[in-house]
Design an enzyme around this catalytic site. Structure first.
Site, PDB file in Angstrom:
ATOM      1  N   GLU A   1       0.840  -1.206   0.000  1.00 42.10           N
ATOM      2  CA  GLU A   1       0.000   0.000   0.000  1.00 42.10           C
ATOM      3  C   GLU A   1       0.869   1.248   0.000  1.00 42.10           C
ATOM      4  OE1 GLU A   1      -2.868   0.083   3.120  1.00 42.10           O
ATOM      5  OE2 GLU A   1      -4.155  -1.377   2.136  1.00 42.10           O
TER       6      GLU A   1
ATOM      7  N   ARG B   1      -3.994  -9.299 -16.791  1.00 44.01           N
ATOM      8  CA  ARG B   1      -5.239  -8.576 -16.574  1.00 44.01           C
ATOM      9  C   ARG B   1      -5.011  -7.428 -15.595  1.00 44.01           C
ATOM     10  NH1 ARG B   1     -10.218 -10.051 -18.182  1.00 44.01           N
ATOM     11  NH2 ARG B   1      -9.001 -11.244 -19.656  1.00 44.01           N
TER      12      ARG B   1
END
Ligand SMILES: *Cc1c(COP(=O)(O)O)cnc(C)c1O
Length: 423
Positions: A54, A233
């Site tokens: 993060e 993806r």
């Protein structure tokens, strides 16, 4: 890589094996699909899936980022170089989330957005009725001209003047023609709107220089990484320096938590592959194949939206053949030709059973198929359409399709990026 899985989880292993067999034993014409290289597959299946990261390089919320920082910087660097952009954010989970982040970076909930109508080829996230984007924002859609199948820029400018959107979206998911992003930029500028360009489908054609890049004409460019770009993806945002901080904040902490580091790693690999002469040749061949397929379909009496294609996809209007799109798509699937049924502009039938069929050439081109095979595939499609209620004829086509697949096996290592290109 999957061999070990056979011992740990034979049930899932068996399903993966079946899917692999399906992918190699079918002519895959869904324009948003492709085959990634072994290198991309390995990177996306690697240990980076174990890591939380993060934040952004140098500003993370967990420790242990010695390697992730380097990977993210490398992915960003490669994206910036390839798309000639000031800034790249490589964290979006997918194209849909990338679009939401792009909107969140520039406008407020309740503001007006203007994107291509979903039924005419725009993406759901461009303000489609069933998408949250039309609930969070006021959505005004622009149609394509039903006679030409093309964007009508005079009409677009009129709509923009009338509705004064804060944001205009260029780009589409089922539009077979090159899009003039410069005019979009002008129309947006004239009404004081931001311009976001969504090149999810055509990113590979843009990096190869076949279609003009929207990067100079858009505030933010959004893309997927897995369509013509032939990566894993994922999603990506590119923008001018002035929007970099807003884009980063919108992605994290605005919309997402930890980025999918394994995907980002594989995106970095795909970006290096795309930065090669081999990739440019691949992208050119995609368009040549689509044009050959389109010409042959016209000869068989199929109506094509806009009369042909400038890119990797073709939208067939099946009304003159009296076959619903879904019925043809299902029959083709039984014949090992995988497509998707799709609405056409002004479709008299509902989206669940529309009058069109959408096909494209990125995946067959990755298999090495060329114009001759594209024309042969047009013949197979025609045979299924002509024998739509004749199961044994459809089965015959399936055998021909399988033969073609065996002649063009799915490649493994098809691009080794040259070291100087992949910095
Ligand atoms: C495919 C596509 C998207 C969405 O991508 P996902 O990865 O499926 O979320 C967004 N915009 C356009 C134009 C697309 O074609």
């Amino acid at each position: 890589m999957t061999n070990a899985l056979e011992q740990y989880d034979p049930q899932i292993y068996e399903l993966i094996r079946q899917e692999q067999a399906r992918q190699s034993g079918a002519i895959r014409l869904i324009p948003s699909e492709n085959y990634v290289s072994r290198a991309v597959m390995l990177a996306s299946g690697g240990c980076l899936t174990n890591k939380y990261a993060e934040g952004y390089p140098g500003r993370r919320y967990y420790e242990g980022q010695q390697v992730t920082d380097l990977i993210e910087k490398m992915a960003r660097q490669r994206a910036k170089k390839l798309f000639k952009a000031d800034h790249a954010n490589v964290q979006p989970y997918s194209g849909s989330v990338a679009n939401l982040a792009a909107y969140a970076a520039l406008i407020q909930p309740g503001d007006t957005i203007m994107g291509m109508s979903h039924i005419d080829g725009g993406h759901l996230t461009h303000g489609g009725k069933v998408s949250l984007t039309s609930k969070f924002f006021k959505s005004v859609s622009y149609p394509v001209n039903p006679d030409t199948g093309r964007i009508d820029f005079d009409h677009l400018a009129e709509l923009a003047k009338k509705h004064r959107p804060k944001l205009i979206i260029s780009g589409a998911t089922a539009y077979p023609r090159e899009i003039d992003f410069e005019i979009f930029g002008q129309i947006a500028g004239d009404v004081g709107a931001y311009h976001i360009s969504d090149i999810a489908h055509i990113a590979g054609l843009v990096v190869a220089g076949i279609h003009k890049s929207p990067v100079p004409y858009a505030d933010i460019v959004s893309t997927t990484t897995h369509k013509t770009l032939r990566g894993p993806r994922g999603g990506m945002l590119l923008c001018k320096a002035e929007h970099a901080a807003a884009v980063n904040r919108a992605v994290f902490p605005g919309l997402q938590g930890g980025p999918h580091m394994h995907t980002m790693t594989a995106v970095a690999v795909a970006l290096a592959e795309a930065d090669t002469p081999e990739f440019i040749a691949y992208a050119r061949q995609i368009v040549k194949n689509a044009k050959a397929l389109a010409e042959m379909l016209l000869e068989y009496g199929f109506n094509l939206m806009s009369g042909g294609t400038d890119n990797h996809l073709i939208l067939i209007d099946l009304r003159n053949k009296n076959i619903p799109g879904k019925k043809l798509a299902k029959a083709l699937d039984r014949a090992r030709i995988v497509t998707n049924y799709n609405s056409i502009p002004n479709d008299p039938s509902p989206p669940a059973n529309p009058s069109g069929l959408r096909i494209g050439t990125p995946a067959i081109t990755t298999r090495g198929m060329k114009e001759d095979q594209a024309r042969e595939i047009a013949g197979l499609i025609n045979k299924v359409a002509e024998n739509i209620d004749n199961e044994s004829a459809i089965e015959e086509v399936g055998k021909e399709a399988l033969l073609l697949c065996s002649q063009f096996p799915v490649p493994d290592h098809f691009i080794i990026p040259n070291k100087s290109n992949s910095k």
